[in-house]
Motif scaffolding. Sequence first.
Motif, PDB file in Angstrom:
ATOM      1  N   ALA A  91     -24.732  15.778   9.780  1.00  0.00           N
ATOM      2  CA  ALA A  91     -26.116  15.357   9.760  1.00  0.00           C
ATOM      3  C   ALA A  91     -26.111  14.023   8.820  1.00  0.00           C
ATOM      4  CB  ALA A  91     -27.056  16.376   9.284  1.00  0.00           C
ATOM      5  N   VAL A  92     -25.380  14.082   7.679  1.00  0.00           N
ATOM      6  CA  VAL A  92     -25.524  13.051   6.973  1.00  0.00           C
ATOM      7  C   VAL A  92     -24.841  11.613   7.495  1.00  0.00           C
ATOM      8  CG1 VAL A  92     -24.804  11.922   4.507  1.00  0.00           C
ATOM      9  CG2 VAL A  92     -25.864  14.136   4.551  1.00  0.00           C
ATOM     10  N   THR A  93     -23.657  12.271   8.023  1.00  0.00           N
ATOM     11  CA  THR A  93     -22.555  11.109   8.955  1.00  0.00           C
ATOM     12  C   THR A  93     -23.532  10.647  10.036  1.00  0.00           C
ATOM     13  OG1 THR A  93     -20.669  12.443   8.249  1.00  0.00           O
ATOM     14  CG2 THR A  93     -20.686  10.734   9.974  1.00  0.00           C
ATOM     15  N   GLY A  94     -24.268  11.397  10.688  1.00  0.00           N
ATOM     16  CA  GLY A  94     -25.037  10.807  11.886  1.00  0.00           C
ATOM     17  C   GLY A  94     -26.286   9.885  11.190  1.00  0.00           C
ATOM     18  N   PHE A  95     -26.855  10.121  10.201  1.00  0.00           N
ATOM     19  CA  PHE A  95     -27.992   9.476   9.543  1.00  0.00           C
ATOM     20  C   PHE A  95     -27.273   8.179   9.240  1.00  0.00           C
ATOM     21  CE2 PHE A  95     -30.615  13.121   9.077  1.00  0.00           C
ATOM     22  CZ  PHE A  95     -31.764  12.896   9.755  1.00  0.00           C
ATOM     23  N   GLU A  96     -26.129   7.946   8.436  1.00  0.00           N
ATOM     24  CA  GLU A  96     -25.629   7.077   7.850  1.00  0.00           C
ATOM     25  C   GLU A  96     -25.022   5.997   9.023  1.00  0.00           C
ATOM     26  OE1 GLU A  96     -22.265   8.466   5.652  1.00  0.00           O
ATOM     27  OE2 GLU A  96     -23.444   8.541   3.779  1.00  0.00           O
ATOM     28  N   SER A  97     -24.594   6.569  10.299  1.00  0.00           N
ATOM     29  CA  SER A  97     -24.298   5.848  11.510  1.00  0.00           C
ATOM     30  C   SER A  97     -25.426   5.022  12.066  1.00  0.00           C
ATOM     31  CB  SER A  97     -23.701   6.778  12.428  1.00  0.00           C
ATOM     32  OG  SER A  97     -23.126   6.038  13.420  1.00  0.00           O
ATOM     33  N   ALA A  98     -26.558   5.661  12.316  1.00  0.00           N
ATOM     34  CA  ALA A  98     -27.795   5.412  12.826  1.00  0.00           C
ATOM     35  C   ALA A  98     -28.229   4.145  11.653  1.00  0.00           C
ATOM     36  CB  ALA A  98     -28.828   6.440  12.916  1.00  0.00           C
ATOM     37  N   TRP A  99     -28.194   4.212  10.472  1.00  0.00           N
ATOM     38  CA  TRP A  99     -28.640   3.356   9.617  1.00  0.00           C
ATOM     39  C   TRP A  99     -27.871   2.290   9.716  1.00  0.00           C
ATOM     40  CZ3 TRP A  99     -32.486   1.594   7.141  1.00  0.00           C
ATOM     41  CH2 TRP A  99     -32.497   0.746   5.983  1.00  0.00           C
ATOM     42  N   ARG A 100     -26.435   2.306   9.649  1.00  0.00           N
ATOM     43  CA  ARG A 100     -25.421   1.189   9.917  1.00  0.00           C
ATOM     44  C   ARG A 100     -26.138   0.264  11.349  1.00  0.00           C
ATOM     45  NH1 ARG A 100     -21.974   4.503   7.533  1.00  0.00           N
ATOM     46  NH2 ARG A 100     -21.259   5.133   9.600  1.00  0.00           N
ATOM     47  N   GLU A 101     -26.246   0.927  12.346  1.00  0.00           N
ATOM     48  CA  GLU A 101     -26.476   0.408  13.736  1.00  0.00           C
ATOM     49  C   GLU A 101     -27.802  -0.239  13.621  1.00  0.00           C
ATOM     50  OE1 GLU A 101     -26.484   3.269  17.067  1.00  0.00           O
ATOM     51  OE2 GLU A 101     -24.545   4.175  16.074  1.00  0.00           O
ATOM     52  N   ILE A 102     -28.898   0.211  12.974  1.00  0.00           N
ATOM     53  CA  ILE A 102     -30.125  -0.395  12.802  1.00  0.00           C
ATOM     54  C   ILE A 102     -29.810  -1.565  12.195  1.00  0.00           C
ATOM     55  CG2 ILE A 102     -32.321  -0.252  11.486  1.00  0.00           C
ATOM     56  CD1 ILE A 102     -32.373   2.523  12.310  1.00  0.00           C
ATOM     57  N   GLN A 103     -29.143  -1.457  10.981  1.00  0.00           N
ATOM     58  CA  GLN A 103     -28.687  -2.860  10.103  1.00  0.00           C
ATOM     59  C   GLN A 103     -28.190  -3.889  11.008  1.00  0.00           C
ATOM     60  OE1 GLN A 103     -26.585  -0.907   6.952  1.00  0.00           O
ATOM     61  NE2 GLN A 103     -28.330  -1.598   5.474  1.00  0.00           N
ATOM     62  N   GLU A 104     -27.173  -3.402  11.734  1.00  0.00           N
ATOM     63  CA  GLU A 104     -26.504  -4.398  12.518  1.00  0.00           C
ATOM     64  C   GLU A 104     -27.438  -5.215  13.608  1.00  0.00           C
ATOM     65  OE1 GLU A 104     -23.960  -7.140  13.837  1.00  0.00           O
ATOM     66  OE2 GLU A 104     -23.566  -5.602  12.161  1.00  0.00           O
ATOM     67  N   VAL A 105     -28.340  -4.263  14.253  1.00  0.00           N
ATOM     68  CA  VAL A 105     -29.253  -4.544  15.251  1.00  0.00           C
ATOM     69  C   VAL A 105     -29.970  -5.873  14.462  1.00  0.00           C
ATOM     70  CG1 VAL A 105     -31.177  -4.344  16.539  1.00  0.00           C
ATOM     71  CG2 VAL A 105     -29.023  -2.904  16.826  1.00  0.00           C
ATOM     72  N   LEU A 106     -30.440  -5.392  13.368  1.00  0.00           N
ATOM     73  CA  LEU A 106     -31.590  -6.303  12.694  1.00  0.00           C
ATOM     74  C   LEU A 106     -30.860  -7.539  12.162  1.00  0.00           C
ATOM     75  CD1 LEU A 106     -33.603  -3.838  10.522  1.00  0.00           C
ATOM     76  CD2 LEU A 106     -34.452  -4.985  12.629  1.00  0.00           C
ATOM     77  N   ARG A 107     -29.492  -7.582  11.761  1.00  0.00           N
ATOM     78  CA  ARG A 107     -28.876  -8.839  11.352  1.00  0.00           C
ATOM     79  C   ARG A 107     -28.494  -9.555  12.498  1.00  0.00           C
ATOM     80  NH1 ARG A 107     -25.908  -6.944   7.569  1.00  0.00           N
ATOM     81  NH2 ARG A 107     -24.918  -5.533   8.621  1.00  0.00           N
ATOM     82  N   SER A 108     -28.241  -9.061  13.616  1.00  0.00           N
ATOM     83  CA  SER A 108     -27.977  -9.848  14.907  1.00  0.00           C
ATOM     84  C   SER A 108     -29.242 -10.654  15.344  1.00  0.00           C
ATOM     85  CB  SER A 108     -27.463  -8.974  15.988  1.00  0.00           C
ATOM     86  OG  SER A 108     -27.282  -9.692  17.261  1.00  0.00           O
ATOM     87  N   ARG A 109     -30.221  -9.815  15.284  1.00  0.00           N
ATOM     88  CA  ARG A 109     -31.478 -10.586  15.762  1.00  0.00           C
ATOM     89  C   ARG A 109     -32.013 -11.652  14.664  1.00  0.00           C
ATOM     90  NH1 ARG A 109     -34.968  -5.373  18.253  1.00  0.00           N
ATOM     91  NH2 ARG A 109     -33.316  -4.930  20.095  1.00  0.00           N
ATOM     92  N   MET A 110     -31.805 -11.390  13.416  1.00  0.00           N
ATOM     93  CA  MET A 110     -32.225 -12.336  12.614  1.00  0.00           C
ATOM     94  C   MET A 110     -31.259 -13.737  12.740  1.00  0.00           C
ATOM     95  SD  MET A 110     -32.871 -10.113   9.022  1.00  0.00           S
ATOM     96  CE  MET A 110     -32.910 -11.443   8.193  1.00  0.00           C
ATOM     97  N   GLU A 111     -29.942 -13.396  12.858  1.00  0.00           N
ATOM     98  CA  GLU A 111     -29.032 -14.510  13.020  1.00  0.00           C
ATOM     99  C   GLU A 111     -29.651 -15.425  14.445  1.00  0.00           C
ATOM    100  OE1 GLU A 111     -25.370 -13.124  12.920  1.00  0.00           O
ATOM    101  OE2 GLU A 111     -25.138 -12.711  10.864  1.00  0.00           O
ATOM    102  N   ALA A 112     -29.869 -14.646  15.474  1.00  0.00           N
ATOM    103  CA  ALA A 112     -30.331 -15.358  16.888  1.00  0.00           C
ATOM    104  C   ALA A 112     -31.791 -16.061  16.335  1.00  0.00           C
ATOM    105  CB  ALA A 112     -30.532 -14.237  17.759  1.00  0.00           C
TER     106      ALA A 112
END
Length: 118
Positions: A91-112
């Motif tokens: 469960a923790v691994t899943g939450f961490e993975s989802a958190w990293r994905e969200i951060q990457e999407v936000l980073r990508s959108r901010m850069e765009a």
Amino acid sequence: MLAGVGAQRLLWASTSTKDDRYSDTHYVTNLALPGSINTMPEETLLAVDDHGAVPRDPLGADVPEARAALRALDALGISFEETASRLETEAVTGFESAWREIQEVLRSRMEAAQGRNG
């Protein structure tokens, strides 16, 4: 307890009844514990308000049965502690993975957005 840190509270999530053999308030009324948090759909909340009855000791009545079930699992070579630990880790691994994905999407959108405004 650490200074300034409140007690951790138990969270029951999505406690609507999915099995028609159980009452529409089954999980809410049987998991109502002092200090716990329960998230549920509005339909379940309204059912609890309308006809839900919280037992005096929701989990206490089943303690002997739960202990017998744990002993039976242990006799089959199934460790509750190991299983719980594995599920927690997954469960923790899943939450961490989802958190990293969200951060990457936000980073990508901010850069765009910066590229469009830059």
